[in-house]
Scaffold this motif. Structure first.
Motif, PDB file in Angstrom:
ATOM      1  N   LEU A 146       0.849  -1.189   0.000  1.00 54.80           N
ATOM      2  CA  LEU A 146       0.000   0.000   0.000  1.00 54.80           C
ATOM      3  C   LEU A 146       0.887   1.242   0.000  1.00 54.80           C
ATOM      4  N   LYS A 147       0.834   2.017  -1.069  1.00 54.09           N
ATOM      5  CA  LYS A 147       1.666   3.209  -1.183  1.00 54.09           C
ATOM      6  C   LYS A 147       0.894   4.507  -0.934  1.00 54.09           C
ATOM      7  N   VAL A 148      -0.420   4.464  -1.098  1.00 57.52           N
ATOM      8  CA  VAL A 148      -1.264   5.639  -0.844  1.00 57.52           C
ATOM      9  C   VAL A 148      -2.478   5.153  -0.049  1.00 57.52           C
ATOM     10  N   ALA A 149      -2.614   5.633   1.177  1.00 53.67           N
ATOM     11  CA  ALA A 149      -3.710   5.169   2.033  1.00 53.67           C
ATOM     12  C   ALA A 149      -5.037   5.744   1.569  1.00 53.67           C
ATOM     13  N   PRO A 150      -6.092   4.934   1.465  1.00 52.41           N
ATOM     14  CA  PRO A 150      -7.399   5.436   1.022  1.00 52.41           C
ATOM     15  C   PRO A 150      -7.968   6.473   1.977  1.00 52.41           C
ATOM     16  N   TRP A 151      -8.502   7.543   1.408  1.00 49.43           N
ATOM     17  CA  TRP A 151      -9.082   8.612   2.211  1.00 49.43           C
ATOM     18  C   TRP A 151     -10.571   8.741   1.925  1.00 49.43           C
ATOM     19  N   ASP A 152     -10.923   9.398   0.813  1.00 49.57           N
ATOM     20  CA  ASP A 152     -12.334   9.596   0.507  1.00 49.57           C
ATOM     21  C   ASP A 152     -12.702   8.870  -0.776  1.00 49.57           C
ATOM     22  N   SER A 153     -13.941   8.410  -0.840  1.00 54.00           N
ATOM     23  CA  SER A 153     -14.429   7.653  -1.987  1.00 54.00           C
ATOM     24  C   SER A 153     -15.428   8.470  -2.799  1.00 54.00           C
ATOM     25  N   GLY A 154     -15.455   8.177  -4.107  1.00 57.60           N
ATOM     26  CA  GLY A 154     -16.409   8.828  -5.005  1.00 57.60           C
ATOM     27  C   GLY A 154     -17.496   7.859  -5.411  1.00 57.60           C
ATOM     28  N   THR A 155     -18.154   7.240  -4.437  1.00 52.14           N
ATOM     29  CA  THR A 155     -19.209   6.262  -4.700  1.00 52.14           C
ATOM     30  C   THR A 155     -20.331   6.904  -5.511  1.00 52.14           C
ATOM     31  N   ALA A 332      -5.740   9.786  11.040  1.00 51.57           N
ATOM     32  CA  ALA A 332      -6.743  10.509  10.264  1.00 51.57           C
ATOM     33  C   ALA A 332      -7.681   9.585   9.508  1.00 51.57           C
ATOM     34  N   LEU A 333      -7.152   8.492   8.953  1.00 51.34           N
ATOM     35  CA  LEU A 333      -7.908   7.712   7.978  1.00 51.34           C
ATOM     36  C   LEU A 333      -8.449   6.388   8.496  1.00 51.34           C
ATOM     37  N   ALA A 334      -7.863   5.820   9.528  1.00 50.11           N
ATOM     38  CA  ALA A 334      -8.310   4.519  10.045  1.00 50.11           C
ATOM     39  C   ALA A 334      -8.974   4.682  11.404  1.00 50.11           C
ATOM     40  N   ASP A 335      -9.792   5.712  11.533  1.00 50.94           N
ATOM     41  CA  ASP A 335     -10.462   6.010  12.790  1.00 50.94           C
ATOM     42  C   ASP A 335     -11.882   6.488  12.470  1.00 50.94           C
ATOM     43  N   THR A 336     -12.859   5.806  13.002  1.00 43.90           N
ATOM     44  CA  THR A 336     -14.257   6.123  12.684  1.00 43.90           C
ATOM     45  C   THR A 336     -14.626   7.548  13.067  1.00 43.90           C
ATOM     46  N   GLU A 337     -14.283   7.949  14.296  1.00 39.41           N
ATOM     47  CA  GLU A 337     -14.663   9.280  14.759  1.00 39.41           C
ATOM     48  C   GLU A 337     -14.059  10.366  13.875  1.00 39.41           C
ATOM     49  N   ASN A 338     -12.797  10.211  13.519  1.00 34.23           N
ATOM     50  CA  ASN A 338     -12.145  11.232  12.702  1.00 34.23           C
ATOM     51  C   ASN A 338     -12.700  11.255  11.284  1.00 34.23           C
ATOM     52  N   GLN A 339     -12.985  10.093  10.728  1.00 38.92           N
ATOM     53  CA  GLN A 339     -13.550  10.054   9.385  1.00 38.92           C
ATOM     54  C   GLN A 339     -14.966  10.659   9.355  1.00 38.92           C
ATOM     55  N   VAL A 340     -15.755  10.359  10.359  1.00 41.04           N
ATOM     56  CA  VAL A 340     -17.102  10.935  10.407  1.00 41.04           C
ATOM     57  C   VAL A 340     -17.015  12.449  10.563  1.00 41.04           C
ATOM     58  N   PHE A 349     -16.300  12.036   1.979  1.00 43.98           N
ATOM     59  CA  PHE A 349     -16.999  10.769   2.194  1.00 43.98           C
ATOM     60  C   PHE A 349     -15.986   9.655   2.427  1.00 43.98           C
ATOM     61  N   PRO A 350     -16.089   8.926   3.543  1.00 48.52           N
ATOM     62  CA  PRO A 350     -15.019   8.004   3.941  1.00 48.52           C
ATOM     63  C   PRO A 350     -14.826   6.803   3.013  1.00 48.52           C
ATOM     64  N   SER A 351     -13.559   6.419   2.856  1.00 51.03           N
ATOM     65  CA  SER A 351     -13.218   5.117   2.291  1.00 51.03           C
ATOM     66  C   SER A 351     -13.113   4.069   3.394  1.00 51.03           C
ATOM     67  N   TYR A 352     -13.115   4.513   4.639  1.00 48.58           N
ATOM     68  CA  TYR A 352     -12.995   3.631   5.804  1.00 48.58           C
ATOM     69  C   TYR A 352     -14.368   3.092   6.158  1.00 48.58           C
ATOM     70  N   LEU A 353     -14.582   1.814   5.864  1.00 49.19           N
ATOM     71  CA  LEU A 353     -15.921   1.237   5.926  1.00 49.19           C
ATOM     72  C   LEU A 353     -16.552   1.268   7.314  1.00 49.19           C
ATOM     73  N   PRO A 354     -15.806   1.036   8.412  1.00 49.85           N
ATOM     74  CA  PRO A 354     -16.463   1.111   9.728  1.00 49.85           C
ATOM     75  C   PRO A 354     -17.110   2.470   9.998  1.00 49.85           C
ATOM     76  N   ALA A 355     -16.535   3.542   9.438  1.00 49.76           N
ATOM     77  CA  ALA A 355     -17.115   4.867   9.644  1.00 49.76           C
ATOM     78  C   ALA A 355     -18.498   4.964   9.021  1.00 49.76           C
ATOM     79  N   LEU A 356     -18.727   4.206   7.960  1.00 49.24           N
ATOM     80  CA  LEU A 356     -19.995   4.292   7.245  1.00 49.24           C
ATOM     81  C   LEU A 356     -21.151   3.667   8.027  1.00 49.24           C
ATOM     82  N   ALA A 357     -20.826   2.942   9.110  1.00 53.35           N
ATOM     83  CA  ALA A 357     -21.868   2.377   9.978  1.00 53.35           C
ATOM     84  C   ALA A 357     -22.298   3.364  11.057  1.00 53.35           C
ATOM     85  N   ASP A 358     -21.647   4.521  11.103  1.00 53.90           N
ATOM     86  CA  ASP A 358     -21.979   5.518  12.118  1.00 53.90           C
ATOM     87  C   ASP A 358     -23.392   6.069  11.884  1.00 53.90           C
ATOM     88  N   PRO A 359     -24.123   6.390  12.952  1.00 55.54           N
ATOM     89  CA  PRO A 359     -25.488   6.925  12.792  1.00 55.54           C
ATOM     90  C   PRO A 359     -25.575   8.174  11.930  1.00 55.54           C
TER      91      PRO A 359
END
Length: 435
Positions: A146-155, A332-340, A349-359
């Motif tokens: 992994l050379k570039v950590a995922p940040w935001d997604s363009g779903t 910054a990127l692998a933390d639900t609270e920070n991504q939300v 919009f997060p690429s970090y999937l656990p953040a997407l389960a946030d209310p």
């Protein structure tokens, strides 16, 4: 990142600097991260616009959580960012500890400068399953580093004018395939006088969006050219059919698309989640007239989303404090609270999937009639089909865009136009056309 702030899917002028660059400069020694390193000292982070704002805010939190550290965020500006990055990688000096790189540009840097960016796997590898698989794949090298950590997604989803659908008596829930949407478009046009959708045909972006929806890019995993595939022909034929039926309004550039939406020219917009921010900012008067649903599939069982845009964070091998840099990227990127928080404050919009389960992502949005539209994008992000990018994507995109114009606007046979484009790409790049 939001398209209206960070333009994507355009010819990459900065990557022209990369041609032949891999032999220049001095290749930095490989850096191996220590996940257990004691964190101290300072780092400098390059980004731009709302991304820089988000990182500056999180940098202050990081400093508070890690006494003895300093995070300096510099807004280098979008227009300068890639020139600076290309020159710094070429020279082997002059880069900061963390840089922002958009997903479609990442493979060019990863392939041309194989030791130029630090392998982040020692820090983030255990979290691979928690990230958008498309982003992780696109931002890793051929060996899986992994050379570039995922940040935001363009779903991508399908934005639609609820008032036009209601006037025409079309139920959005009944649209499962692109054929269904074409039929609905004809009904809507007859009832309301509006076209189905507005596109900048000359950009070629819609074609690539449709291609990725079918799990294909311009190249396959072997680097061969794939645009002569049945899937590519089907995608281009779909666009041509829309135009032939009078369901497509051709507009020019980003401003043309925004103006067309404000003017209410068309019934639907297949676009990424960041289009929400565009509507809120540029067309507040249309509040209550929009809904969002999944993209139609090419068949009933096909993927119902794609990708348009997004970015990540990388640590250059010349970073003065790589362990602290990687720790900040993880923070910054692998933390639900920070991504939300970046979604709520900066619209990333997060690429970090656990953040997407946030209310937060289930909250009703007034602009969309109280519907929780972010929930749809949260559900679809993990379903984005992965594709392969190469160092030749920029040049190939320009050639493909010409083929799209030839077929959609000038009536050329889609298969022939794509075959011609594939041969041009092969001549320009030396790559083979996939069998």
């Amino acid at each position: 990142m939001k398209r209206n702030i960070l333009p994507l899917a355009v010819p990459i002028a900065a990557l022209a600097l990369l041609s032949g660059c891999a032999m220049g400069g001095s290749a930095p020694a490989a850096v191996t991260l220590d996940p257990d390193a004691e964190l101290s000292g300072e780092i400098t982070v390059w980004s731009w616009d709302v991304a820089a704002t988000a990182l500056d805010r999180l940098g202050a939190q990081f400093e508070s959580d890690h006494p003895g550290t300093t995070v300096n965020v510099v807004d280098v500006g979008y227009d300068n960012a890639y020139d600076k990055l290309s020159v710094g990688l070429q020279a082997g000096s002059g880069l900061p500890d963390v840089v922002t790189i958009e997903t479609d540009r990442a493979p060019g840097y990863i392939n041309e400068f194989p030791t130029g960016l630090v392998d982040l796997t020692p820090v983030l590898g255990d979290a691979e399953a928690d990230f958008d698989p498309f982003k992780w794949s696109a931002q890793s090298d051929a060996d899986g580093a992994l050379k570039v950590a995922p940040w935001d997604s363009g779903t991508v989803g399908l934005f639609f004018r609820t008032d036009y659908f209601e006037e025409a008596g079309v139920d959005p829930a009944s649209i499962e395939t692109w054929d269904d949407l074409l039929a609905a478009g004809e009904t809507i046009k007859q009832a309301t006088g509006h076209t189905l959708l507005s596109l900048d045909v000359a950009s070629g972006g819609a074609f690539q969006l449709l291609l990725q929806q079918q799990g294909q890019g311009l190249f396959d995993a072997s680097g061969d050219i794939t645009i002569t595939s049945p899937e590519a022909v089907e995608a281009l034929t779909l666009l041509q059919t829309m135009n032939e039926r009078g369901l497509l309004k051709n507009v020019k550039g980003w401003d043309g698309r925004v103006t067309s939406a404000k003017d209410g020219d068309s019934a639907v917009t297949p676009e990424a989640v960041w289009w929400i921010g565009t509507l809120l900012g540029d067309a507040p008067e249309l509040s209550g007239r929009y809904g969002v649903t999944e993209l139609p599939g090419f068949d009933a069982d096909g993927a119902r989303t794609s990708n348009s845009g997004g970015s990540g964070l990388a640590v250059p091998a010349q970073a003065k404090n790589p362990d602290l840099a990687a720790a900040f990227v993880e923070y910054a990127l692998a933390d639900t609270e920070n991504q939300v928080s970046m979604m709520a404050n900066e619209g990333l919009f997060p690429s970090y999937l656990p953040a997407l389960a946030d209310p937060y992502f289930q909250e009703p949005q007034e602009y969309f009639g109280g519907e929780p539209v972010y929930e749809l994008f949260a559900e679809q992000t993990a379903n984005i089909p992965p594709i392969t990018f190469t160092t030749d994507n920029a040049e190939a995109s320009d050639i493909v865009a010409n083929a799209v114009v030839a077929a959609v606007l000038n009536g050329a046979d889609p298969a022939t136009a794509l075959q011609d484009a594939a041969e041009q790409i092969a001549t320009a790049t030396g790559r083979e056309i996939a069998e």
